[in-house]
Design an enzyme around this catalytic site. Sequence first.
Site, PDB file in Angstrom:
ATOM      1  N   ASP A   3       0.828  -1.022  -0.183  1.00  0.00           N
ATOM      2  CA  ASP A   3      -0.097   0.060  -0.151  1.00  0.00           C
ATOM      3  C   ASP A   3       0.778   1.209  -0.044  1.00  0.00           C
ATOM      4  O   ASP A   3       1.921   1.358   0.230  1.00  0.00           O
ATOM      5  CB  ASP A   3      -1.040  -0.041   1.290  1.00  0.00           C
TER       6      ASP A   3
ATOM      7  N   GLU B 161      -8.017  15.681   7.253  1.00  0.00           N
ATOM      8  CA  GLU B 161      -8.970  16.678   7.832  1.00  0.00           C
ATOM      9  C   GLU B 161      -8.198  17.511   8.773  1.00  0.00           C
ATOM     10  O   GLU B 161      -8.324  18.731   9.065  1.00  0.00           O
ATOM     11  CB  GLU B 161     -10.232  16.141   8.154  1.00  0.00           C
TER      12      GLU B 161
ATOM     13  N   LYS C 184     -16.179  19.018  -0.495  1.00  0.00           N
ATOM     14  CA  LYS C 184     -14.799  18.891  -0.825  1.00  0.00           C
ATOM     15  C   LYS C 184     -14.575  17.621  -1.408  1.00  0.00           C
ATOM     16  O   LYS C 184     -15.319  16.386  -0.838  1.00  0.00           O
ATOM     17  CB  LYS C 184     -14.029  19.428   0.257  1.00  0.00           C
TER      18      LYS C 184
ATOM     19  N   GLY D  99      -5.076   3.618  -3.587  1.00  0.00           N
ATOM     20  CA  GLY D  99      -6.477   4.319  -4.092  1.00  0.00           C
ATOM     21  C   GLY D  99      -6.346   5.707  -4.509  1.00  0.00           C
ATOM     22  O   GLY D  99      -7.300   6.293  -4.978  1.00  0.00           O
ATOM     23  N   ASP D 100      -5.183   6.239  -4.265  1.00  0.00           N
ATOM     24  CA  ASP D 100      -4.734   7.587  -4.785  1.00  0.00           C
ATOM     25  C   ASP D 100      -4.618   7.628  -6.298  1.00  0.00           C
ATOM     26  O   ASP D 100      -4.554   6.669  -7.196  1.00  0.00           O
ATOM     27  CB  ASP D 100      -3.503   8.102  -4.317  1.00  0.00           C
TER      28      ASP D 100
END
Length: 1121
Positions: free
Chosen positions: A424, A505, A570, A682-683
Amino acid sequence: MLSNRIYLQPAQWRLLLFSSVLNCAGEENWVDSRTIYVGHREPPPGTEAYIPQRFPDNRIVSSKYTFWNFIPKNLFEQFRRIANFYFLIIFLVQLIIDTPTSPVTSGLPLLFVITVTAIKQGYEDWLRHKADNAMNQCPVHFIQHGKLVRKQSRKLRVGDIVMVKEDETFPCDLIFLSSSRGDGTCFVTTASLDGESSHKTHYAVQDTKAFHSEQEIDALHATIECEQPQPDLYNPLSLSKYLYFVMFIFCRPLGSENLLLRGATLKNTEKIFGVAIYTGMETKMALNYQSKSQKRSAVEKSMNVFLIVYLCILISKALINTVLKYVWQSEPFRDEPWYNQKTEPERKRNQFLQAFTDFLAFMVLFNYIIPVSMYVTVEMQKFLGSYFLTWDEEMFDEDTGEGPLVNTSDLNEELGQIEYVFTDKTGTLTENNMEFVECCIEGHVYIPHVICNGQILHDCTEELFFRALCLCHTVQVKDDDSVDGLKKSQLSRRSRIYISSSPDEVALVEGIQRYGSEITSLRFYEKTELFKKYFLFRFELLEVLSFDSVRRRMSVIVKSSTGDIFLFCKGADSSIFPRVKEGKIDQIRSRVERNAVEGLRTLCVAYKKLTAEEYSNAQKMLQNAKMALQDREKKLAEVYEKIETDFILLGATAVEDRLQEKAADTIEALQKAGIKVWVLTGDKMETAAATCYACKLFRRNTQILELTTKKIEEQSLHDVLFDLSKTVLRHSGSLTRDSFSGLSADMQDYGLIIDGAALSLIMKPRQDGSSGNYRELFLEICRNCSAVLCCRMAPLQKAQIVKLIKLSKEHPITLAIGDGANDVSMILEAHVGIIGKEGRQAARNSDYAIPKFKHLKKMLLVHGHFYYVRISELVQYFFYKNVCFIFPQFLYQFFCGFSQQPLYDTAYLTLYNISFTSLPILLYSLMEQHVSADTLKREPSLDVAKNALLRWRAFIYWTFLGVFDAVVFFFGAYFLFDNTIVTSNGQMFGNWTFGTLVFTVLVFTVTLKLALDTHYWTWINHFMIWGSLLFYIVFSLLWGGIIWPFLNYQRMYYVFMQMLSSGPAWLGIILLITVSLLPDVLKKVLLNLKLMLFLNLLHSYKLQHLFNKGLLEQLARLIQG
């Protein structure tokens, strides 16, 4: 409130309750659901609809055995092994028929192996019992008759109302009723469940969140309908499709945000109340205790194949001797010599039955070629060897105070045979410690430290942008009375603690403080306070459109103090740009792409203003979707799609996730060792590609090939695959494990980038029902690429990739490493699974755990290398020493008329594998270092090729070496002492003296061969090797020098002393040991001379610079054998 509760008559209660249920549920089938009465408050007497249900208590049982079933169950499991079952049959045969050896010779070794294994498994299960008892007896607070009562966890029942305090773990699966926080929220960490150490926010049921006292909670009349227990831990919402809360005459649907799972820990919340819905072995954590599919190493598979070969050899030996016995006895007077004439019943016995009995007797005589003790030795080697990994101080991380963990020792040797590493990116290659870098607003770039130095901000759009970042998130502000003993009023604004399940966040909220905006408090479903330029703004949070991996965005609907309603959103650029109708799209898109190329994580921010009518419609759609009990997630997604449209683009943010220390060095070392590294993330492609360049997965001369949705839109999938195939196949051959490690820096190599959508098309069956052609073509391209990057991957797609490679025609050994719940499927699919930083406590899903990615280098290249070499030597040595042991017995039958006469004494047959030769090889397999650890770290190309030490060539070599040594033992002793007087009093050696002489040469030869092969000497090696030889001599002297009262006959009395009293016997022993070890000595000398001559030749002609360094190392390794 509760004083206004309506009490209904039984018929009215039943009618209203179930009509409300049916109104909520529609036509759903409730067969698989359960009804839970909160606080065990059952419906009034006489209610026909009430059906009592029985649920298990809250006891957790992870142990395998009980006191009563341990012996039968453990014996059953052990005798499922081929070797153990085989020796049991041999032992029974020895008991039933007249065999040449005592049943003790097979029974005692079998008993030893069974006992040692049973003790090991019993101890491990005792530890599980101990852990279960500690968990089941821990105190829990629950409400009874309006008061708090304390009792043991195991006594909890479904329907009990439980109180949990801060930093306590939830004792069972609970529905969250209320908390000490006014907004009805609590924070939870699930590190022991999925490895995620970040805080997650859960919400109380809306109708009960105001109940804060024990009396209010105890007076609650409500029922919960939920489905029967399911093991799915990572998608609880899908398991809650029947979950709803019935109170008075209405019902409310519940979701995963209302569910608190056993094993999770309460954080930053004083206390909560919850009702138990799943207890004991029905909790989701307990349902996940079930063991994963058993992973078997390549060494174990090779052992089983070799065992079958030796079993065939054993049967062949017994068959040959049986046939030759009857050929021998076909001659007159050989069948009935004068000293052993047959009785009348023996003459009338069936010949086929007699032949079968003789066959079984020969099987018993030669059965020691099957090394029954090898399995227990291998288990001990793996178990004890795993401690060397956990004790490695270089792999200890001082920041976290943790070292590596070994959750299964069965796969130790696989670490040295890894061919593919699937890793990952976020949190594994990178730190997952985000830092706010910049923001782009309407094309203008703002950097925090420049802002602090006086950069001018515009008024309107910038204000909306920072307001969106301050409001559109799930961050909570820690509202403890003090932090480190200081009151909040005494603290500066920077000292506030922000808590969120996403580190991105937190980085954004902390970053915008530098622009003058700061959150002072956050109350979901109530108000948010925003401190800006010495003014305090208040916003009412109306709705939260939660983030999910499919939408890749989140939104909030807020209402300002002036009554204006805004929707702020966002998310990823791919999910925001298609929904934007105006804004500086091109400028912001350009900046986002540039930041992605630099490896920064980007988010786009947009908004739209809602009228009261638009918000009312949106609220109705959301409420209807939330009330749906069937396909709730799908309906919510459809509503989100309708609401999140026609945005005005405000800007974008850039957050940096720094690369882990020495991640690049680790990947470079793995590639030099011939291991292919794939990154599955997943980027987005640009961000992931920049990280791959930074960590040296892609080099400057790497030609990047793309298999992405964009390419497929321009061309068909068929054309793209064939074009890529032509490109990579221009160079002859593929990059195998052996060839890749010696690649020259000038040689062209390829890197492939594929996204999730393209992978779905490749894996999707074609219209003709086949997908094999595309898969094979894709695999052929991947084989010829030095590195592969898979971006935009869903968790299941990661597992698909691993499975695709694992099941390819080469059947490579794979390793997967990740750090969280989204990597679990990939880790379970690979041959070896490793959990990294975030997921160290997700022990049941991983085989190993390491603190940081850099530790993978030493784990594979040093520990894995040693593990494989050591256990390979152990397996081959066991087969070798048993061939040396039993082949003289086979040859002896040709000189005793195939009479099944044993060559060795019963004690020697029994103790050979248990005592005389077991400890030296066990210690060798734990301590041996044929190359130093520093050399292995410095020269990764010395890694052993795929199962090279257990291939057929090596197996045949060891077998023939054993046959050669056995021939030397037997015929050397036979020809040296045939018809020769060797004792001082003129006596000749007898049968048992001859066998003892052969056995003595055997024990010394196999032990000294091990000493000859040892490179890494310690005092323990010396003690074990010389100590085992001394033990053999002492035992033989005592066994033959004392009259033992428990023996009916003592055929070995004075035999060993008589042999040692003969000078020729001493000379013969030394000579035979020397001849037996001569091939090993000559091999080592010749190979060392050959290697020295080769290196001197290169040095003399100064040709080193003409050769690639990796190629030289491979040549040297080939010469060394």
